[in-house]
Design a protein around this motif. Sequence first.
Motif, PDB file in Angstrom:
ATOM      1  N   UNK A   1      43.073  41.755  40.002  1.00  0.00           N
ATOM      2  CA  UNK A   1      42.527  41.869  41.345  1.00  0.00           C
ATOM      3  C   UNK A   1      42.375  40.480  41.952  1.00  0.00           C
ATOM      4  N   UNK A   2      42.091  40.447  43.245  1.00  0.00           N
ATOM      5  CA  UNK A   2      41.686  39.225  43.918  1.00  0.00           C
ATOM      6  C   UNK A   2      40.680  39.623  44.998  1.00  0.00           C
ATOM      7  N   UNK A   3      39.682  38.788  45.230  1.00  0.00           N
ATOM      8  CA  UNK A   3      38.491  39.296  45.927  1.00  0.00           C
ATOM      9  C   UNK A   3      38.658  39.507  47.429  1.00  0.00           C
ATOM     10  N   UNK A   4      39.729  38.976  48.037  1.00  0.00           N
ATOM     11  CA  UNK A   4      39.923  39.219  49.471  1.00  0.00           C
ATOM     12  C   UNK A   4      40.864  40.405  49.728  1.00  0.00           C
ATOM     13  N   UNK A   5      41.252  41.119  48.679  1.00  0.00           N
ATOM     14  CA  UNK A   5      42.209  42.233  48.799  1.00  0.00           C
ATOM     15  C   UNK A   5      41.470  43.541  49.040  1.00  0.00           C
ATOM     16  N   UNK A   6      41.693  44.174  50.188  1.00  0.00           N
ATOM     17  CA  UNK A   6      40.995  45.418  50.512  1.00  0.00           C
ATOM     18  C   UNK A   6      41.370  46.531  49.544  1.00  0.00           C
ATOM     19  N   UNK A   7      42.624  46.555  49.083  1.00  0.00           N
ATOM     20  CA  UNK A   7      43.037  47.581  48.131  1.00  0.00           C
ATOM     21  C   UNK A   7      42.284  47.436  46.815  1.00  0.00           C
ATOM     22  N   UNK A   8      42.041  46.192  46.393  1.00  0.00           N
ATOM     23  CA  UNK A   8      41.243  45.954  45.184  1.00  0.00           C
ATOM     24  C   UNK A   8      39.797  46.380  45.392  1.00  0.00           C
ATOM     25  N   UNK A   9      39.240  46.029  46.530  1.00  0.00           N
ATOM     26  CA  UNK A   9      37.838  46.337  46.817  1.00  0.00           C
ATOM     27  C   UNK A   9      37.593  47.843  46.774  1.00  0.00           C
TER      28      UNK A   9
ATOM     29  N   UNK B   1      40.539  30.460  44.300  1.00  0.00           N
ATOM     30  CA  UNK B   1      40.497  29.806  42.991  1.00  0.00           C
ATOM     31  C   UNK B   1      39.122  29.216  42.690  1.00  0.00           C
ATOM     32  N   UNK B   2      38.289  29.100  43.685  1.00  0.00           N
ATOM     33  CA  UNK B   2      36.956  28.508  43.525  1.00  0.00           C
ATOM     34  C   UNK B   2      36.054  29.488  42.777  1.00  0.00           C
ATOM     35  N   UNK B   3      35.569  29.087  41.611  1.00  0.00           N
ATOM     36  CA  UNK B   3      34.765  30.002  40.799  1.00  0.00           C
ATOM     37  C   UNK B   3      33.484  30.406  41.517  1.00  0.00           C
ATOM     38  N   UNK B   4      32.958  29.543  42.376  1.00  0.00           N
ATOM     39  CA  UNK B   4      31.740  29.909  43.112  1.00  0.00           C
ATOM     40  C   UNK B   4      32.021  31.040  44.095  1.00  0.00           C
ATOM     41  N   UNK B   5      33.209  31.033  44.702  1.00  0.00           N
ATOM     42  CA  UNK B   5      33.579  32.133  45.587  1.00  0.00           C
ATOM     43  C   UNK B   5      33.759  33.431  44.799  1.00  0.00           C
ATOM     44  N   UNK B   6      34.345  33.336  43.609  1.00  0.00           N
ATOM     45  CA  UNK B   6      34.530  34.528  42.778  1.00  0.00           C
ATOM     46  C   UNK B   6      33.171  35.060  42.322  1.00  0.00           C
ATOM     47  N   UNK B   7      32.275  34.168  41.926  1.00  0.00           N
ATOM     48  CA  UNK B   7      30.924  34.594  41.524  1.00  0.00           C
ATOM     49  C   UNK B   7      30.204  35.287  42.676  1.00  0.00           C
ATOM     50  N   UNK B   8      30.388  34.765  43.886  1.00  0.00           N
ATOM     51  CA  UNK B   8      29.787  35.382  45.072  1.00  0.00           C
ATOM     52  C   UNK B   8      30.294  36.807  45.242  1.00  0.00           C
ATOM     53  N   UNK B   9      31.620  36.990  45.070  1.00  0.00           N
ATOM     54  CA  UNK B   9      32.211  38.325  45.229  1.00  0.00           C
ATOM     55  C   UNK B   9      31.761  39.268  44.125  1.00  0.00           C
ATOM     56  N   UNK B  10      31.686  38.778  42.895  1.00  0.00           N
ATOM     57  CA  UNK B  10      31.243  39.604  41.770  1.00  0.00           C
ATOM     58  C   UNK B  10      29.822  40.094  42.005  1.00  0.00           C
ATOM     59  N   UNK B  11      28.962  39.198  42.506  1.00  0.00           N
ATOM     60  CA  UNK B  11      27.578  39.587  42.793  1.00  0.00           C
ATOM     61  C   UNK B  11      27.516  40.549  43.981  1.00  0.00           C
TER      62      UNK B  11
ATOM     63  N   UNK C   1      29.694  42.738  45.062  1.00  0.00           N
ATOM     64  CA  UNK C   1      30.204  44.076  44.764  1.00  0.00           C
ATOM     65  C   UNK C   1      29.582  44.681  43.503  1.00  0.00           C
ATOM     66  N   UNK C   2      28.667  43.952  42.876  1.00  0.00           N
ATOM     67  CA  UNK C   2      27.935  44.501  41.737  1.00  0.00           C
ATOM     68  C   UNK C   2      28.788  44.744  40.508  1.00  0.00           C
ATOM     69  N   UNK C   3      29.728  43.851  40.227  1.00  0.00           N
ATOM     70  CA  UNK C   3      30.591  44.001  39.062  1.00  0.00           C
ATOM     71  C   UNK C   3      29.881  43.416  37.842  1.00  0.00           C
ATOM     72  N   UNK C   4      29.630  44.230  36.849  1.00  0.00           N
ATOM     73  CA  UNK C   4      28.857  43.786  35.684  1.00  0.00           C
ATOM     74  C   UNK C   4      29.713  43.564  34.443  1.00  0.00           C
ATOM     75  N   UNK C   5      30.988  43.867  34.507  1.00  0.00           N
ATOM     76  CA  UNK C   5      31.868  43.656  33.371  1.00  0.00           C
ATOM     77  C   UNK C   5      32.441  42.235  33.420  1.00  0.00           C
ATOM     78  N   UNK C   6      33.056  41.761  32.326  1.00  0.00           N
ATOM     79  CA  UNK C   6      33.600  40.398  32.301  1.00  0.00           C
ATOM     80  C   UNK C   6      34.719  40.196  33.319  1.00  0.00           C
ATOM     81  N   UNK C   7      34.722  39.012  33.931  1.00  0.00           N
ATOM     82  CA  UNK C   7      35.776  38.617  34.859  1.00  0.00           C
ATOM     83  C   UNK C   7      36.295  37.252  34.423  1.00  0.00           C
ATOM     84  N   UNK C   8      37.618  37.111  34.346  1.00  0.00           N
ATOM     85  CA  UNK C   8      38.231  35.837  33.989  1.00  0.00           C
ATOM     86  C   UNK C   8      39.079  35.347  35.154  1.00  0.00           C
ATOM     87  N   UNK C   9      39.123  34.024  35.337  1.00  0.00           N
ATOM     88  CA  UNK C   9      39.866  33.425  36.443  1.00  0.00           C
ATOM     89  C   UNK C   9      41.254  33.011  35.970  1.00  0.00           C
ATOM     90  N   UNK C  10      42.249  33.709  36.483  1.00  0.00           N
ATOM     91  CA  UNK C  10      43.657  33.474  36.147  1.00  0.00           C
ATOM     92  C   UNK C  10      44.288  32.680  37.289  1.00  0.00           C
TER      93      UNK C  10
END
Length: 381
Positions: free
Chosen positions: A101-109, A141-151, A153-162
Amino acid sequence: MRTEIKTAIIIAIVVSVGIGGIGYYFTTLDKPKVVTQVPTNNNKQGSTNVDSSASSTKTTQIDESQYPIAPDLTGISGYVNTTPENLKAAMKDKVVLYDFWTYSCINCIRTFPYLKAWNEKYSDKGLLIIGVHSPEFEFEKDINNVKMAVAKYGLQYPVVLDNDHATWNAFGNRYWPAEYLADSTGHIRHTHFGEGDYNETEKAIQQLLDERSQRLGLGINVDQSLVNIKEHQFANQQTPELYFGYSFVTGRSFIGNSEGFKPEETVSYSLPSDLQQDHFYLEGQWQNLADSMKLVSQSGKIVLPYFAKDVHIVAANKADLHILLDGNPISASDAGADVQNGTVHVSENRLYNLVSSSTAGSHTLTITAQSGFQIYTFTFG
């Protein structure tokens, strides 16, 4: 037929059969088979539990050698909700769902409600979901932006940055979102690309959890009901995704201005008199970047004739956007989730929902912005 001829024919047949048998034997030595005993679930869809006595007495053979082994997670630049050591330990003997997934993708969301429900329902039964965040745009690619999105959308499972798509390439993946479901021995047994078919994916999860329970002798009963979430309904037709970055538009350029794209240049655009549906039109001075366009003049416009129900943009930098629909201030009934009194306040690098109408239709969207506004794409739903 003479006796000696008959004898010669019989000997020839025996020799041929013997040689063929020996050849087949050595051929099979080159193709080892891994066979696992797994339970056959005879319960009907919607039942609450698997009958443990039935599953312990009736099994089906699964030839796992026909399924590829899931590649290792490689080139990972960051971890959210986990650490490298904890993730490695958590993966042992688990059924693993790799979600690209990627956090700006509506299909992923739109897949998140299902992923969250499956995580809550099956994580204690042996399912591990790993979100493999493979960015489309540089800011993702900014981990702070990914952390913001994870929080968010309430994702509690592991996320890795590829970030360099090393794991993406190892899987041979080409899509957002993409699901790869591996059994507890690491073989990929189910894949799905894009949205939809959630029931099929959940049934595959249930089957592999049952196999895991049988293989490890756990006696875990897996709830065979399916999560009940209303699926997004797509229109029969809609405008395709429109990109503003010159490196993204090869073979799919939808800019309507005669000036077109001019890589790394700042271009003065003016609106033509005739507008074509499914093309965007610019007014003002815009800097042409590889993945986006940035407004340089004090103010500017984007005009888009489209056909869809929902309209989203991926945008960056701080800006206030004024939204018109068919030449009028957008109404509350058509306003997207990020519109407040006809205005969108861009403050984070992410996806923004501008229009959310009750039905799909042909409309013209006008966005007025100020200097510094940066836009990456239009997406629709």
